[in-house]
Design a protein around this motif. Structure first.
Motif, PDB file in Angstrom:
ATOM      1  N   SER A  90      27.323  38.966  37.967  1.00  0.00           N
ATOM      2  CA  SER A  90      26.786  39.073  39.055  1.00  0.00           C
ATOM      3  C   SER A  90      27.143  40.493  40.352  1.00  0.00           C
ATOM      4  CB  SER A  90      25.953  38.131  40.504  1.00  0.00           C
ATOM      5  OG  SER A  90      27.654  37.520  41.005  1.00  0.00           O
ATOM      6  N   ARG A  91      26.552  41.033  40.683  1.00  0.00           N
ATOM      7  CA  ARG A  91      26.730  42.109  41.819  1.00  0.00           C
ATOM      8  C   ARG A  91      27.496  41.212  43.131  1.00  0.00           C
ATOM      9  NH1 ARG A  91      23.133  44.937  45.692  1.00  0.00           N
ATOM     10  NH2 ARG A  91      21.422  43.304  43.800  1.00  0.00           N
ATOM     11  N   ILE A  92      27.472  40.633  43.094  1.00  0.00           N
ATOM     12  CA  ILE A  92      28.228  39.336  44.328  1.00  0.00           C
ATOM     13  C   ILE A  92      29.573  39.267  43.438  1.00  0.00           C
ATOM     14  CG2 ILE A  92      29.123  37.215  45.743  1.00  0.00           C
ATOM     15  CD1 ILE A  92      25.486  36.979  46.064  1.00  0.00           C
ATOM     16  N   ASP A  93      30.038  39.124  42.837  1.00  0.00           N
ATOM     17  CA  ASP A  93      31.157  39.238  41.680  1.00  0.00           C
ATOM     18  C   ASP A  93      31.900  40.958  41.818  1.00  0.00           C
ATOM     19  OD1 ASP A  93      30.992  36.274  41.976  1.00  0.00           O
ATOM     20  OD2 ASP A  93      30.231  36.159  40.155  1.00  0.00           O
ATOM     21  N   VAL A  94      31.027  41.858  41.704  1.00  0.00           N
ATOM     22  CA  VAL A  94      31.656  42.123  41.111  1.00  0.00           C
ATOM     23  C   VAL A  94      32.505  43.315  42.442  1.00  0.00           C
ATOM     24  CG1 VAL A  94      31.376  45.423  40.403  1.00  0.00           C
ATOM     25  CG2 VAL A  94      30.161  43.162  39.120  1.00  0.00           C
ATOM     26  N   ILE A  95      31.398  43.198  43.783  1.00  0.00           N
ATOM     27  CA  ILE A  95      31.549  43.901  45.002  1.00  0.00           C
ATOM     28  C   ILE A  95      32.606  42.881  45.494  1.00  0.00           C
ATOM     29  CG2 ILE A  95      31.004  44.633  47.317  1.00  0.00           C
ATOM     30  CD1 ILE A  95      29.726  46.485  45.204  1.00  0.00           C
ATOM     31  N   ALA A  96      33.050  41.784  45.066  1.00  0.00           N
ATOM     32  CA  ALA A  96      33.749  41.050  45.670  1.00  0.00           C
ATOM     33  C   ALA A  96      35.979  41.388  44.762  1.00  0.00           C
ATOM     34  CB  ALA A  96      34.295  39.331  45.045  1.00  0.00           C
ATOM     35  N   ASP A  97      35.230  41.991  43.242  1.00  0.00           N
ATOM     36  CA  ASP A  97      36.558  42.240  42.912  1.00  0.00           C
ATOM     37  C   ASP A  97      36.937  43.497  43.385  1.00  0.00           C
ATOM     38  OD1 ASP A  97      36.846  40.880  41.039  1.00  0.00           O
ATOM     39  OD2 ASP A  97      36.079  41.090  39.319  1.00  0.00           O
ATOM     40  N   ALA A  98      35.943  45.029  43.692  1.00  0.00           N
ATOM     41  CA  ALA A  98      36.129  45.798  44.216  1.00  0.00           C
ATOM     42  C   ALA A  98      37.040  45.972  45.926  1.00  0.00           C
ATOM     43  CB  ALA A  98      34.873  46.831  44.270  1.00  0.00           C
ATOM     44  N   HIS A  99      36.339  45.095  46.291  1.00  0.00           N
ATOM     45  CA  HIS A  99      37.086  44.683  48.045  1.00  0.00           C
ATOM     46  C   HIS A  99      38.698  44.040  47.339  1.00  0.00           C
ATOM     47  CE1 HIS A  99      37.080  43.910  52.101  1.00  0.00           C
ATOM     48  NE2 HIS A  99      36.887  42.786  52.292  1.00  0.00           N
ATOM     49  N   ARG A 100      39.004  43.135  46.959  1.00  0.00           N
ATOM     50  CA  ARG A 100      40.045  43.215  47.050  1.00  0.00           C
ATOM     51  C   ARG A 100      41.413  44.372  45.781  1.00  0.00           C
ATOM     52  NH1 ARG A 100      37.677  38.715  43.767  1.00  0.00           N
ATOM     53  NH2 ARG A 100      36.920  36.989  45.181  1.00  0.00           N
ATOM     54  N   TYR A 101      40.326  45.417  45.161  1.00  0.00           N
ATOM     55  CA  TYR A 101      41.267  46.511  44.882  1.00  0.00           C
ATOM     56  C   TYR A 101      41.140  47.139  45.832  1.00  0.00           C
ATOM     57  CZ  TYR A 101      41.105  46.086  39.667  1.00  0.00           C
ATOM     58  OH  TYR A 101      41.196  45.526  38.023  1.00  0.00           O
ATOM     59  N   LEU A 102      40.238  47.648  46.652  1.00  0.00           N
ATOM     60  CA  LEU A 102      40.914  48.220  48.185  1.00  0.00           C
ATOM     61  C   LEU A 102      42.059  48.065  49.054  1.00  0.00           C
ATOM     62  CD1 LEU A 102      36.790  49.794  49.009  1.00  0.00           C
ATOM     63  CD2 LEU A 102      39.108  50.854  47.914  1.00  0.00           C
ATOM     64  N   GLU A 103      41.175  46.723  49.455  1.00  0.00           N
ATOM     65  CA  GLU A 103      42.522  46.215  50.310  1.00  0.00           C
ATOM     66  C   GLU A 103      43.511  45.937  49.932  1.00  0.00           C
ATOM     67  OE1 GLU A 103      42.925  41.709  53.109  1.00  0.00           O
ATOM     68  OE2 GLU A 103      40.478  41.944  51.723  1.00  0.00           O
ATOM     69  N   TRP A 104      44.031  44.951  48.703  1.00  0.00           N
ATOM     70  CA  TRP A 104      45.709  44.992  48.358  1.00  0.00           C
ATOM     71  C   TRP A 104      45.935  46.826  47.572  1.00  0.00           C
ATOM     72  CZ3 TRP A 104      43.722  40.434  45.061  1.00  0.00           C
ATOM     73  CH2 TRP A 104      43.527  39.603  46.273  1.00  0.00           C
ATOM     74  N   TYR A 105      45.330  47.395  46.576  1.00  0.00           N
ATOM     75  CA  TYR A 105      46.071  47.995  45.994  1.00  0.00           C
ATOM     76  C   TYR A 105      45.209  49.893  46.131  1.00  0.00           C
ATOM     77  CZ  TYR A 105      47.038  44.493  42.869  1.00  0.00           C
ATOM     78  OH  TYR A 105      47.585  43.320  42.708  1.00  0.00           O
ATOM     79  N   ARG A 106      44.156  50.067  47.021  1.00  0.00           N
ATOM     80  CA  ARG A 106      44.141  51.229  48.082  1.00  0.00           C
ATOM     81  C   ARG A 106      43.763  51.637  47.288  1.00  0.00           C
ATOM     82  NH1 ARG A 106      48.455  53.433  51.646  1.00  0.00           N
ATOM     83  NH2 ARG A 106      47.320  55.216  52.068  1.00  0.00           N
ATOM     84  N   VAL A 107      43.577  51.612  45.878  1.00  0.00           N
ATOM     85  CA  VAL A 107      42.109  52.962  44.978  1.00  0.00           C
ATOM     86  C   VAL A 107      41.437  53.847  45.849  1.00  0.00           C
ATOM     87  CG1 VAL A 107      42.565  50.355  43.285  1.00  0.00           C
ATOM     88  CG2 VAL A 107      40.477  51.101  44.734  1.00  0.00           C
ATOM     89  N   ASP A 108      41.149  54.378  44.884  1.00  0.00           N
ATOM     90  CA  ASP A 108      40.473  55.513  44.969  1.00  0.00           C
ATOM     91  C   ASP A 108      39.277  55.280  44.539  1.00  0.00           C
ATOM     92  OD1 ASP A 108      42.639  57.589  46.260  1.00  0.00           O
ATOM     93  OD2 ASP A 108      43.783  56.711  43.833  1.00  0.00           O
TER      94      ASP A 108
END
Length: 249
Positions: A90-108
């Motif tokens: 689901s798009r919700i799950d994909v965006i949740a993963d993206a949010h964690r990557y941004l918050e924790w690892y500051r990905v580009d």
């Protein structure tokens, strides 16, 4: 040559500035030397994908935090790998993963791996990309199709992975004509099982087919039982020399 399908200057140029896209090494605890090597100055990297635990994991990983920070300090673009499950997630799950990557690892940006390839998956993929850019408007988004998708996908992402597979298939691969409408910077090729003696041929195929971001390795998938991307190729120094020095993004 079987891999030449167009004489368009846009795809046939051998003057393209080729660089490496790293699909993701093993966890830093298992491959510390690989991650250290990737932070060396002058390495011709376009980006490196970070995959903590088939995604961002459930909490920040200190070892991945360390390598992500060192890569970014070295000027290397870090992408969070997200499993698209060919459209089944689901798009919700994909965006949740993206949010964690941004918050924790500051990905580009993000590598949306196992992305759908057909026209029916295009609208939902487009909505997912819109949501990803809402989280980070300057995110670099790579769609990991692994084969040539419907051309509509090229309008939505920064890059498409249009080949991911074995050298035995790559050396006889062909490129659809629609790719000539886009610059080489739009396409990535990942090839495993490339013998050292065929490195130059593999680089030539990528340039003729119009892919500026590549990953070539002598590692194999052992018939589907291993991940060929988890270690650096045995001829790492040679491929770095052949591709050339890195440049700032």
């Amino acid at each position: 040559m079987p891999y030449l399908t167009s004489t368009s200057p846009g795809t046939s140029s051998t003057d393209v500035r080729t660089g490496l896209g790293v699909p993701g090494c093993a966890h830093p605890l298992l491959a510390p030397a690989e991650w250290n090597t990737l932070t060396r100055p002058g390495t011709p990297l376009h980006w490196v994908a970070l995959d903590v635990a088939d995604g961002p994991g459930v909490q920040p990983d200190p070892h991945c935090l360390d390598v992500a920070g060192r890569l970014r300090n070295a000027g290397v673009r870090v992408l969070g790998r997200i499993d698209g499950a060919y459209g089944a997630r689901s798009r919700i799950d994909v965006i949740a993963d993206a949010h964690r990557y941004l918050e924790w690892y500051r990905v580009d940006g993000f590598l949306l791996d196992r992305c759908p390839v057909d026209r029916t998956g295009l609208p939902e993929t487009r909505r997912t990309i819109t949501s990803l850019r809402a989280l980070s408007d300057d995110a670099h988004i790579v769609l990991g199709h692994g084969t040539h998708p419907h051309p509509g996908y090229a309008e939505n992402a920064d890059q498409l992975v249009t080949f991911s597979g074995a050298w035995s298939d790559y050396r006889f691969s062909q490129t659809p004509e629609w790719t000539a409408d886009y610059p080489p910077e739009r396409f990535c090729h990942f090839v495993h099982g490339v013998p050292r003696g065929h490195l130059e041929e593999a680089l030539r195929i990528a340039r003729w087919q119009g892919a500026a971001t590549i990953w070539l390795t002598d590692r194999t998938d052992r018939g589907g039982r291993a991940d060929p991307w988890e270690n650096l190729p045995g001829y790492w120094d040679e491929i770095v020399s052949r591709v050339g020095p890195g440049v700032s993004e």
